[in-house]
Design a protein around this motif. Structure first.
Motif, PDB file in Angstrom:
ATOM      1  N   ILE A  18       0.845  -1.198   0.000  1.00 44.36           N
ATOM      2  CA  ILE A  18       0.000   0.000   0.000  1.00 44.36           C
ATOM      3  C   ILE A  18       0.880   1.249   0.000  1.00 44.36           C
ATOM      4  CG2 ILE A  18      -1.692   1.304   1.359  1.00 44.36           C
ATOM      5  CD1 ILE A  18      -2.896  -1.495   2.105  1.00 44.36           C
ATOM      6  N   ASP A  19       2.030   1.173   0.680  1.00 40.59           N
ATOM      7  CA  ASP A  19       2.988   2.281   0.606  1.00 40.59           C
ATOM      8  C   ASP A  19       3.459   2.486  -0.831  1.00 40.59           C
ATOM      9  OD1 ASP A  19       2.829   2.613   3.344  1.00 40.59           O
ATOM     10  OD2 ASP A  19       4.808   1.753   3.768  1.00 40.59           O
ATOM     11  N   VAL A  20       3.661   1.387  -1.554  1.00 39.89           N
ATOM     12  CA  VAL A  20       4.071   1.487  -2.963  1.00 39.89           C
ATOM     13  C   VAL A  20       3.013   2.256  -3.745  1.00 39.89           C
ATOM     14  CG1 VAL A  20       4.533   0.215  -5.098  1.00 39.89           C
ATOM     15  CG2 VAL A  20       5.489  -0.614  -2.932  1.00 39.89           C
ATOM     16  N   LEU A  21       1.750   1.900  -3.543  1.00 39.36           N
ATOM     17  CA  LEU A  21       0.675   2.584  -4.251  1.00 39.36           C
ATOM     18  C   LEU A  21       0.655   4.077  -3.910  1.00 39.36           C
ATOM     19  CD1 LEU A  21      -1.763   2.559  -6.123  1.00 39.36           C
ATOM     20  CD2 LEU A  21      -3.161   1.840  -4.160  1.00 39.36           C
ATOM     21  N   GLY A  22       0.776   4.398  -2.638  1.00 45.45           N
ATOM     22  CA  GLY A  22       0.801   5.804  -2.237  1.00 45.45           C
ATOM     23  C   GLY A  22       1.969   6.547  -2.858  1.00 45.45           C
ATOM     24  N   TRP A  23       3.116   5.896  -2.916  1.00 45.73           N
ATOM     25  CA  TRP A  23       4.294   6.515  -3.513  1.00 45.73           C
ATOM     26  C   TRP A  23       4.103   6.699  -5.017  1.00 45.73           C
ATOM     27  CZ3 TRP A  23       8.186   4.598  -6.848  1.00 45.73           C
ATOM     28  CH2 TRP A  23       9.307   5.413  -6.962  1.00 45.73           C
ATOM     29  N   LEU A  24       3.553   5.684  -5.690  1.00 44.21           N
ATOM     30  CA  LEU A  24       3.292   5.802  -7.128  1.00 44.21           C
ATOM     31  C   LEU A  24       2.319   6.943  -7.416  1.00 44.21           C
ATOM     32  CD1 LEU A  24       2.905   2.075  -8.270  1.00 44.21           C
ATOM     33  CD2 LEU A  24       4.806   3.626  -8.803  1.00 44.21           C
ATOM     34  N   LEU A  31       2.629   6.246 -12.051  1.00 44.17           N
ATOM     35  CA  LEU A  31       1.282   5.728 -11.821  1.00 44.17           C
ATOM     36  C   LEU A  31       0.629   5.354 -13.147  1.00 44.17           C
ATOM     37  CD1 LEU A  31      -0.985   5.022  -9.861  1.00 44.17           C
ATOM     38  CD2 LEU A  31      -1.797   7.382 -10.087  1.00 44.17           C
ATOM     39  N   GLY A  32       0.800   6.186 -14.162  1.00 44.41           N
ATOM     40  CA  GLY A  32       0.242   5.879 -15.479  1.00 44.41           C
ATOM     41  C   GLY A  32       0.823   4.603 -16.059  1.00 44.41           C
ATOM     42  N   ALA A  33       2.131   4.400 -15.878  1.00 47.06           N
ATOM     43  CA  ALA A  33       2.766   3.176 -16.367  1.00 47.06           C
ATOM     44  C   ALA A  33       2.215   1.961 -15.634  1.00 47.06           C
ATOM     45  CB  ALA A  33       4.276   3.264 -16.195  1.00 47.06           C
ATOM     46  N   PHE A  34       2.024   2.087 -14.320  1.00 50.69           N
ATOM     47  CA  PHE A  34       1.462   0.977 -13.553  1.00 50.69           C
ATOM     48  C   PHE A  34       0.038   0.665 -14.015  1.00 50.69           C
ATOM     49  CE2 PHE A  34      -1.245  -0.484 -10.104  1.00 50.69           C
ATOM     50  CZ  PHE A  34      -0.674  -1.725  -9.888  1.00 50.69           C
ATOM     51  N   LEU A  35      -0.778   1.703 -14.174  1.00 50.41           N
ATOM     52  CA  LEU A  35      -2.166   1.484 -14.593  1.00 50.41           C
ATOM     53  C   LEU A  35      -2.217   0.838 -15.972  1.00 50.41           C
ATOM     54  CD1 LEU A  35      -3.808   4.798 -13.341  1.00 50.41           C
ATOM     55  CD2 LEU A  35      -4.034   2.503 -12.342  1.00 50.41           C
ATOM     56  N   LEU A  55      -1.891  -6.411  -4.586  1.00 50.04           N
ATOM     57  CA  LEU A  55      -0.794  -5.858  -3.805  1.00 50.04           C
ATOM     58  C   LEU A  55       0.529  -6.489  -4.227  1.00 50.04           C
ATOM     59  CD1 LEU A  55      -2.463  -5.687  -0.279  1.00 50.04           C
ATOM     60  CD2 LEU A  55      -2.127  -3.818  -1.915  1.00 50.04           C
ATOM     61  N   GLY A  56       0.507  -7.784  -4.501  1.00 52.22           N
ATOM     62  CA  GLY A  56       1.708  -8.447  -5.006  1.00 52.22           C
ATOM     63  C   GLY A  56       2.151  -7.868  -6.330  1.00 52.22           C
ATOM     64  N   PHE A  57       1.187  -7.552  -7.184  1.00 51.79           N
ATOM     65  CA  PHE A  57       1.511  -6.966  -8.476  1.00 51.79           C
ATOM     66  C   PHE A  57       2.140  -5.582  -8.314  1.00 51.79           C
ATOM     67  CE2 PHE A  57       0.285  -4.834 -12.517  1.00 51.79           C
ATOM     68  CZ  PHE A  57       1.083  -5.601 -13.348  1.00 51.79           C
ATOM     69  N   LEU A  58       1.679  -4.819  -7.329  1.00 55.66           N
ATOM     70  CA  LEU A  58       2.280  -3.512  -7.049  1.00 55.66           C
ATOM     71  C   LEU A  58       3.763  -3.657  -6.711  1.00 55.66           C
ATOM     72  CD1 LEU A  58      -0.521  -1.870  -4.924  1.00 55.66           C
ATOM     73  CD2 LEU A  58       0.586  -0.775  -6.869  1.00 55.66           C
ATOM     74  N   VAL A  59       4.076  -4.626  -5.865  1.00 59.38           N
ATOM     75  CA  VAL A  59       5.474  -4.835  -5.479  1.00 59.38           C
ATOM     76  C   VAL A  59       6.277  -5.351  -6.677  1.00 59.38           C
ATOM     77  CG1 VAL A  59       7.026  -6.014  -3.877  1.00 59.38           C
ATOM     78  CG2 VAL A  59       4.817  -5.189  -3.071  1.00 59.38           C
ATOM     79  N   ASP A  60       5.679  -6.237  -7.478  1.00 59.75           N
ATOM     80  CA  ASP A  60       6.356  -6.705  -8.694  1.00 59.75           C
ATOM     81  C   ASP A  60       6.708  -5.533  -9.601  1.00 59.75           C
ATOM     82  OD1 ASP A  60       6.215  -9.407  -8.006  1.00 59.75           O
ATOM     83  OD2 ASP A  60       4.404  -9.773  -9.185  1.00 59.75           O
ATOM     84  N   PHE A  61       5.762  -4.623  -9.774  1.00 60.68           N
ATOM     85  CA  PHE A  61       5.992  -3.454 -10.622  1.00 60.68           C
ATOM     86  C   PHE A  61       7.159  -2.634 -10.077  1.00 60.68           C
ATOM     87  CE2 PHE A  61       5.294   1.031 -11.615  1.00 60.68           C
ATOM     88  CZ  PHE A  61       5.235   0.982 -13.007  1.00 60.68           C
TER      89      PHE A  61
END
Length: 99
Positions: A18-24, A31-35, A55-61
């Motif tokens: 969730i920290d990764v998401l907040g940072w992105l 963020l656009g690249a992740f989306l 959440l795992g995918f966020l960390v993978d990214f």
């Protein structure tokens, strides 16, 4: 979330993701690249962040680019190896035991 100890639990691994998401979310380009890669829309993020697989995918990214990983850790105070250790605790992140 600043990691206060060296041991991660499934709950703290989810917190790191969730920290990764907040940072992105602070960087429109990242963020656009992740989306684009995830197929999610900005509106999906609140709901999807409750899904351990997402959440795992966020960390993978995050881990796919060393400079991005280092920037995240520097900005959030996480140890450089914390994302990799957290990923192992999220769905799909277990390391197979080949012995």
């Amino acid at each position: 979330m600043v990691e206060r100890e060296n041991i991660l639990t499934p709950d703290t691994a989810q917190g790191l993701a969730i920290d990764v998401l907040g940072w992105l979310a602070t960087d429109d380009e990242k963020l656009g690249a992740f989306l684009a890669l995830s197929g999610a829309s900005a509106g999906d993020l609140r709901e999807r962040m409750r899904e351990p697989e997402f959440l795992g995918f966020l960390v993978d990214f995050l881990m796919q680019d060393e400079a991005t990983l280092i920037a995240f850790c520097d900005a959030t105070g996480h140890a450089y190896d914390a994302p990799q250790r957290a990923r192992q605790l999220l769905p799909g992140g277990d390391v197979p035991d080949w012995t």
